[in-house]
Write a protein that holds these residues in place. Structure first.
Motif, PDB file in Angstrom:
ATOM      1  N   ARG A  29       3.006   4.227   5.240  1.00 29.29           N
ATOM      2  CA  ARG A  29       3.799   5.417   5.545  1.00 29.29           C
ATOM      3  C   ARG A  29       4.941   5.553   4.544  1.00 29.29           C
ATOM      4  O   ARG A  29       5.461   4.570   4.038  1.00 29.29           O
ATOM      5  CB  ARG A  29       4.368   5.329   6.966  1.00 29.29           C
ATOM      6  CG  ARG A  29       3.305   5.206   8.046  1.00 29.29           C
ATOM      7  CD  ARG A  29       3.938   5.258   9.434  1.00 29.29           C
ATOM      8  NE  ARG A  29       2.964   4.933  10.468  1.00 29.29           N
ATOM      9  CZ  ARG A  29       2.127   5.806  11.007  1.00 29.29           C
ATOM     10  NH1 ARG A  29       2.142   7.061  10.606  1.00 29.29           N
ATOM     11  NH2 ARG A  29       1.271   5.434  11.946  1.00 29.29           N
ATOM     12  N   GLY A  30       5.337   6.805   4.319  1.00 29.39           N
ATOM     13  CA  GLY A  30       6.443   7.075   3.400  1.00 29.39           C
ATOM     14  C   GLY A  30       6.101   8.225   2.472  1.00 29.39           C
ATOM     15  O   GLY A  30       5.267   9.080   2.793  1.00 29.39           O
ATOM     16  N   LEU A  31       6.704   8.226   1.306  1.00 29.16           N
ATOM     17  CA  LEU A  31       6.401   9.226   0.284  1.00 29.16           C
ATOM     18  C   LEU A  31       5.298   8.663  -0.596  1.00 29.16           C
ATOM     19  O   LEU A  31       5.547   8.019  -1.618  1.00 29.16           O
ATOM     20  CB  LEU A  31       7.649   9.551  -0.538  1.00 29.16           C
ATOM     21  CG  LEU A  31       8.802  10.178   0.243  1.00 29.16           C
ATOM     22  CD1 LEU A  31       9.977  10.452  -0.673  1.00 29.16           C
ATOM     23  CD2 LEU A  31       8.362  11.466   0.910  1.00 29.16           C
ATOM     24  N   VAL A  32       4.068   8.883  -0.182  1.00 32.92           N
ATOM     25  CA  VAL A  32       2.940   8.216  -0.831  1.00 32.92           C
ATOM     26  C   VAL A  32       1.815   9.185  -1.193  1.00 32.92           C
ATOM     27  O   VAL A  32       0.719   8.747  -1.531  1.00 32.92           O
ATOM     28  CB  VAL A  32       2.392   7.079   0.077  1.00 32.92           C
ATOM     29  CG1 VAL A  32       3.378   5.928   0.118  1.00 32.92           C
ATOM     30  CG2 VAL A  32       2.104   7.580   1.495  1.00 32.92           C
ATOM     31  N   ASP A  57      -4.245  11.058   4.252  1.00 32.89           N
ATOM     32  CA  ASP A  57      -4.436  11.820   5.473  1.00 32.89           C
ATOM     33  C   ASP A  57      -3.072  12.300   5.953  1.00 32.89           C
ATOM     34  O   ASP A  57      -2.059  12.153   5.256  1.00 32.89           O
ATOM     35  CB  ASP A  57      -5.188  11.014   6.541  1.00 32.89           C
ATOM     36  CG  ASP A  57      -4.402   9.813   7.068  1.00 32.89           C
ATOM     37  OD1 ASP A  57      -3.212   9.674   6.733  1.00 32.89           O
ATOM     38  OD2 ASP A  57      -4.986   9.017   7.830  1.00 32.89           O
ATOM     39  N   SER A  58      -3.030  12.890   7.110  1.00 36.46           N
ATOM     40  CA  SER A  58      -1.786  13.511   7.567  1.00 36.46           C
ATOM     41  C   SER A  58      -0.705  12.494   7.906  1.00 36.46           C
ATOM     42  O   SER A  58       0.455  12.852   8.069  1.00 36.46           O
ATOM     43  CB  SER A  58      -2.066  14.398   8.786  1.00 36.46           C
ATOM     44  OG  SER A  58      -2.659  13.627   9.814  1.00 36.46           O
ATOM     45  N   ASP A  59      -1.059  11.209   8.029  1.00 33.44           N
ATOM     46  CA  ASP A  59      -0.073  10.165   8.322  1.00 33.44           C
ATOM     47  C   ASP A  59       0.428   9.449   7.074  1.00 33.44           C
ATOM     48  O   ASP A  59       1.321   8.617   7.169  1.00 33.44           O
ATOM     49  CB  ASP A  59      -0.664   9.120   9.277  1.00 33.44           C
ATOM     50  CG  ASP A  59      -0.770   9.646  10.699  1.00 33.44           C
ATOM     51  OD1 ASP A  59       0.008  10.545  11.043  1.00 33.44           O
ATOM     52  OD2 ASP A  59      -1.631   9.163  11.449  1.00 33.44           O
ATOM     53  N   GLY A  60      -0.159   9.729   5.941  1.00 32.39           N
ATOM     54  CA  GLY A  60       0.237   9.037   4.712  1.00 32.39           C
ATOM     55  C   GLY A  60      -0.980   8.599   3.927  1.00 32.39           C
ATOM     56  O   GLY A  60      -1.806   9.411   3.519  1.00 32.39           O
ATOM     57  N   ASP A  90       7.842   3.331   3.381  1.00 42.07           N
ATOM     58  CA  ASP A  90       8.713   3.132   4.530  1.00 42.07           C
ATOM     59  C   ASP A  90       8.161   2.074   5.479  1.00 42.07           C
ATOM     60  O   ASP A  90       8.927   1.370   6.138  1.00 42.07           O
ATOM     61  CB  ASP A  90       8.892   4.446   5.294  1.00 42.07           C
ATOM     62  CG  ASP A  90       9.686   5.472   4.494  1.00 42.07           C
ATOM     63  OD1 ASP A  90      10.437   5.067   3.589  1.00 42.07           O
ATOM     64  OD2 ASP A  90       9.531   6.678   4.777  1.00 42.07           O
ATOM     65  N   ALA A  91       6.842   1.963   5.563  1.00 40.11           N
ATOM     66  CA  ALA A  91       6.244   0.987   6.471  1.00 40.11           C
ATOM     67  C   ALA A  91       4.807   0.723   6.051  1.00 40.11           C
ATOM     68  O   ALA A  91       4.123   1.617   5.540  1.00 40.11           O
ATOM     69  CB  ALA A  91       6.286   1.494   7.908  1.00 40.11           C
ATOM     70  N   ILE A  92       4.367  -0.531   6.239  1.00 41.23           N
ATOM     71  CA  ILE A  92       2.969  -0.913   6.067  1.00 41.23           C
ATOM     72  C   ILE A  92       2.514  -1.541   7.375  1.00 41.23           C
ATOM     73  O   ILE A  92       3.091  -2.524   7.840  1.00 41.23           O
ATOM     74  CB  ILE A  92       2.776  -1.910   4.898  1.00 41.23           C
ATOM     75  CG1 ILE A  92       3.170  -1.252   3.567  1.00 41.23           C
ATOM     76  CG2 ILE A  92       1.333  -2.408   4.846  1.00 41.23           C
ATOM     77  CD1 ILE A  92       3.053  -2.176   2.362  1.00 41.23           C
ATOM     78  N   GLU A  93       1.487  -0.941   7.989  1.00 47.51           N
ATOM     79  CA  GLU A  93       0.985  -1.411   9.274  1.00 47.51           C
ATOM     80  C   GLU A  93      -0.428  -1.946   9.082  1.00 47.51           C
ATOM     81  O   GLU A  93      -1.273  -1.279   8.465  1.00 47.51           O
ATOM     82  CB  GLU A  93       0.992  -0.267  10.295  1.00 47.51           C
ATOM     83  CG  GLU A  93       2.383   0.336  10.511  1.00 47.51           C
ATOM     84  CD  GLU A  93       2.356   1.706  11.158  1.00 47.51           C
ATOM     85  OE1 GLU A  93       3.438   2.305  11.304  1.00 47.51           O
ATOM     86  OE2 GLU A  93       1.247   2.180  11.503  1.00 47.51           O
ATOM     87  N   ARG A  94      -0.695  -3.126   9.616  1.00 46.99           N
ATOM     88  CA  ARG A  94      -1.989  -3.790   9.399  1.00 46.99           C
ATOM     89  C   ARG A  94      -2.694  -4.027  10.741  1.00 46.99           C
ATOM     90  O   ARG A  94      -2.088  -4.508  11.697  1.00 46.99           O
ATOM     91  CB  ARG A  94      -1.769  -5.120   8.679  1.00 46.99           C
ATOM     92  CG  ARG A  94      -1.077  -4.959   7.350  1.00 46.99           C
ATOM     93  CD  ARG A  94      -0.645  -6.300   6.760  1.00 46.99           C
ATOM     94  NE  ARG A  94      -1.779  -7.152   6.420  1.00 46.99           N
ATOM     95  CZ  ARG A  94      -1.648  -8.345   5.826  1.00 46.99           C
ATOM     96  NH1 ARG A  94      -0.445  -8.818   5.525  1.00 46.99           N
ATOM     97  NH2 ARG A  94      -2.725  -9.074   5.554  1.00 46.99           N
ATOM     98  N   THR A 118       3.216  12.660   7.432  1.00 44.89           N
ATOM     99  CA  THR A 118       3.700  12.152   6.152  1.00 44.89           C
ATOM    100  C   THR A 118       4.682  13.120   5.508  1.00 44.89           C
ATOM    101  O   THR A 118       4.865  14.235   5.974  1.00 44.89           O
ATOM    102  CB  THR A 118       2.509  11.887   5.204  1.00 44.89           C
ATOM    103  OG1 THR A 118       2.975  11.172   4.057  1.00 44.89           O
ATOM    104  CG2 THR A 118       1.879  13.181   4.749  1.00 44.89           C
ATOM    105  N   GLY A 119       5.317  12.687   4.437  1.00 42.13           N
ATOM    106  CA  GLY A 119       6.326  13.497   3.776  1.00 42.13           C
ATOM    107  C   GLY A 119       5.789  14.244   2.574  1.00 42.13           C
ATOM    108  O   GLY A 119       4.707  13.972   2.065  1.00 42.13           O
TER     109      GLY A 119
END
Length: 803
Positions: A29-32, A57-60, A90-94, A118-119
């Motif tokens: 997540r973040g500016l990716v 996708d819409s989440d990043g 901003d975040a990495i989720e695994r 996402t941004g």
């Protein structure tokens, strides 16, 4: 033990699935998006021998990856270490995947749409690689004004929807040629999925046209426009987020003509220099300032005008600073490459209107100003002004947040993850609005002053665009208390149409909450002291506040102190005519006969004697169009007018205070004893329960200095220093009264008056010397441009408590 016994590592070219391989779904997540993040994932995956895929996708960004645990950990560590220059993680989720890998390679797969989380990345200044290409005669993009890659170029100004893919931008109508398509499709190329990618064969085109619409002959419009600028012409050019007006900053005739035609009588113009070497002719930026000028944000940076040469006197009259930027786009770079001096590059509008973004509109509105137009055929999706910043106490501080920075989301502090979705409407001047949800706040680009009809229309349009662009469905609308703010009226209409509640947020509480939020103060943190100084904001008691000392958290505030309330004779006319504030302040400190008896020889007494004092006295006595205000800004206006600085009229907001600050004598400020600073009295508890800063002793000392012939710069320095001492004394006094659980040793500073560098530095330094932790603005402006995020967090906190 063979190939399967060792994990893959950097440089690996085969992709076996090793024994013990695991699958993971990795959410970034973040500016990716639109910043070269997927190609970086692809490259790093190949280096470590990870197999799987990556998509937007819409989440990043979503990654499916298979490898052994050691390899996957190093793969993820490398993503963070090698993040592209415009990206922000901003975040990495695994999460573990139970299914087996498909295939034996790592691929970039098509984007997936859905609810937007996402941004959108801000527009970014041309990168070094693209700059080298447009300067290389052997390159196919030589002198091409729309050269870009994933490390630079337009984003917010061209995007129409998320995901950020070409068909959702204003580049959709330009079909890529085979050469551009090959770059766009190659994950190893820095133009892989660079949505605005183009070249002279397939992309937007630029041309020069005269005021009557005729095309100017020639094969290099940028070079032709540059020659015209050097011969005194005014050029309207279509920038990345709107039209701009340019002229030679050393040509007094051209600058004065631009002022007259643009109807911008005195407010400083922004400047552009080809490079740092050219800029150093006029200013001496330090290392931090040079880094900011050359950053991807590329803001206008306010610098001291302390270089060996001067620009034309009409560029920035009455101030000791210049607002400089470096070329932000290839078009600007090509326009200024042969100019060793500076250009005025100001917004393409007449005073107070929003800049033009449409070719037809620009011809109509700027035709009487510009001699020629440097046009192109790529549409601008939304107006985005240049950002303005200033380095103070070694920190970059935002004055206007727009190109290069908006709409990058700001992370909200701990405790805001589950708060309701908010739309905060902002204020009336320097407006921004804010959408907040999921522990993030997206503050819009700078909109401007809503009193102008075109800006008001642009504001309504921008709010609708952001709600659509980010698929934001607010659960409540946050508004300023002021009953006449247009932003408030629009907010009420929106809330009614959406059938959602509104939360009214007091102006100065919003200022302080914005400061707390950007400094990471947690949702449940104890209340702290705050000082909010500005021109004015509507108070809950029906008076106009503007010099406020509060105990505040996100949920609420208690007003503890203020500047002494003084009338504003004439209401809003007193904002435009500072002499009215001077008269009201002097009348509050002395009666007219006593003032005349003691200070009758002063110029200000002779001036005020000629004004309609009897009428003003009646207005003040009967409270007719003379509201009381505790405004610090109006006190600055009064002091400035007394010193004959903008006495009769100001021509732009804050002018009197800005020009008063510019006059401050640095030696007096630095070397004089505090005993020479003008004193203020801190009064005991007033009938309304508040402590008050009483300026009468200051006025006596100031006027006595004028009688002695003390110079205006020395007087200005003693006023600033004395006011800072009084503010710190008030904070200490209030802190001594606080009990648990209040945080008595932290203080937040906000409001437009704190953009006065002299006052800000004096207050911060003195507060820190007596042991306070001082919270100040950096990412959002201290002025009303930061109000909206403060409104958003207050509304979210109050609504969460109510649920």
């Amino acid at each position: 033990m063979g190939i399967h016994s060792q994990p893959a590592g950097p440089g690996s070219t085969s992709h076996p699935v090793v024994p013990g391989a695991v699958g993971e779904e990795i959410r970034v997540r973040g500016l990716v998006q639109g910043v070269g993040f997927r190609p970086t994932v692809w490259r790093v995956a190949h280096e470590w021998g990870v197999i799987g895929d990556v998509r937007n996708d819409s989440d990043g960004v979503l990654i499916h990856a298979w490898g052994d645990a050691w390899t996957l950990q190093h793969f993820i560590d490398s993503l963070s270490a090698e993040c592209p220059p415009l990206a922000r993680i901003d975040a990495i989720e695994r999460h573990q995947l139970n299914e087996a890998a498909e295939g034996s390679d790592f691929r970039i797969v098509p984007s997936v749409s859905g609810p937007v989380q996402t941004g959108v990345t801000p527009d970014a200044v041309i990168c070094a690689e693209c700059a080298a290409e447009i300067a290389d005669p052997a390159n196919r993009r030589y002198r091409y004004p729309f050269t870009n890659c994933t490390h630079c170029g337009p984003r917010l100004s061209i995007v129409r929807a998320i995901p950020y893919d070409r068909e959702n931008t204003t580049m959709a109508e330009f079909s890529m040629c085979d050469a551009c398509r090959a770059e766009y499709d190659d994950p190893a190329d820095r133009r892989f999925h660079a949505q605005p990618v183009a070249c002279p064969a397939c992309g937007p085109r630029v041309w020069l046209e005269s005021r009557d619409g005729a095309r100017v002959a020639g094969d290099d419009p940028c070079r032709a426009a540059s020659l015209l600028l050097q011969h005194g012409a005014i050029v309207a050019l279509k920038g990345v987020g709107g039209f701009q007006l340019a002229c030679d900053a050393g040509d007094e005739v051209a600058v004065a003509r631009l002022r007259r035609l643009k109807r911008r009588e005195r407010k400083p113009f922004a400047l552009m220099a080809r490079d740092l070497q050219a800029l150093r002719r006029y200013c001496a930026p330090n290392e931090a300032e040079c880094a900011l000028l050359a950053s991807a944000g590329g803001p206008i940076l306010i610098l001291r005008a302390d270089g060996p040469e001067c620009v034309a006197a009409s560029v920035a009259p009455g101030v000791g600073t210049l607002g400089f930027m470096l070329p932000s786009t290839p078009l600007h770079r090509l326009l200024i490459e042969s100019i060793d001096s500076a250009l005025v590059v100001t917004s393409g509008n007449t005073s107070n209107e929003p800049p033009c973004i449409d070719n037809t509109d620009a011809r109509a509105r700027l035709g009487r100003i510009a001699d020629v137009f440097l046009m192109h055929d790529r549409d601008i999706a939304r107006r985005v002004d240049d950002s303005v910043m200033r380095v103070v106490q070694d920190d970059a501080r935002m004055v206007r947040r727009a190109r290069g920075y908006a709409p990058a989301p700001l992370l909200l502090p701990e405790g805001f993850a589950d708060t309701p979705a908010v739309l905060a409407m902002g204020g009336e001047l320097k407006n921004t609005f804010c959408i907040a949800r999921d522990a993030q706040a997206i503050v819009s680009h700078h909109i401007g002053d809503l009193e102008d009809a075109l800006t008001y229309a642009d504001y309504r349009r921008a709010v609708a665009q952001y709600l659509r662009l980010f698929e934001h469905e607010p659960q409540l609308v946050a508004l300023d208390f002021h009953p006449e703010y247009l932003s408030r009226k629009i907010g009420y209409d929106l809330a009614q149409s959406m059938q959602i509640p509104v939360v009214e947020v007091q102006h100065h509480h919003a200022h302080l909450a914005a400061c707390m939020a950007e400094n990471g103060v947690a949702f449940d943190a104890p209340p702290m002291l705050g000082v909010a100084l500005d021109g004015l904001g509507y108070g809950v008691d029906g008076t106009l506040w503007g010099g406020e000392f509060m105990l505040a958290d996100y949920r609420g505030y208690t007003r503890l102190g203020r500047f002494k309330p003084v009338a504003m004779p004439g209401g809003t006319r007193a904002i435009d005519e500072p002499w009215r504030n001077a008269y009201a302040q002097l009348r509050a400190a002395f009666d007219w006969h006593a003032f005349t008896r003691h200070y009758g020889g002063l110029d200000v007494q002779h001036f005020l004697k000629s004004r309609p004092r009897a009428t003003l006295d009646t207005m003040i006595a009967q409270r007719v169009n003379s509201p009381l205000t505790s405004s610090a800004g109006r006190l600055f206006d009064a002091v400035a007018a007394t010193l004959d600085v903008c006495r009769e009229r100001v021509l732009y907001e804050g002018q009197a205070a800005i020009e008063l600050e510019a006059l401050v004598d640095p030696h007096t400020l630095r070397d004089d004893s505090d005993a020479h600073a003008y004193p203020f009295e801190i009064t005991s508890v007033m009938p309304d329960g508040l402590r008050s800063i009483e300026p009468r002793p200051m006025w006596e000392a100031l006027l006595d200095d004028l009688l002695r012939g003390t110079s205006v710069p020395v007087v200005a320095a003693r006023f600033h220093k004395g006011l800072a001492i009084a503010i710190v004394r008030m904070v200490e006094c209030l802190a001594d009264l606080l009990t648990e659980p209040a945080d008595a040793r932290s203080v937040a500073l906000s409001g437009g008056v704190f953009q006065n560098r002299v006052l800000f530095e004096q207050v911060v330094t003195r507060l820190e010397l007596v042991g306070f932790r001082v919270l100040t603005h950096r990412q959002v402006p201290a002025n009303d441009g930061g109000l909206s995020i403060g409104q958003a967090v207050v509304a979210a906190a109050q609504r969460s408590d109510a649920v």
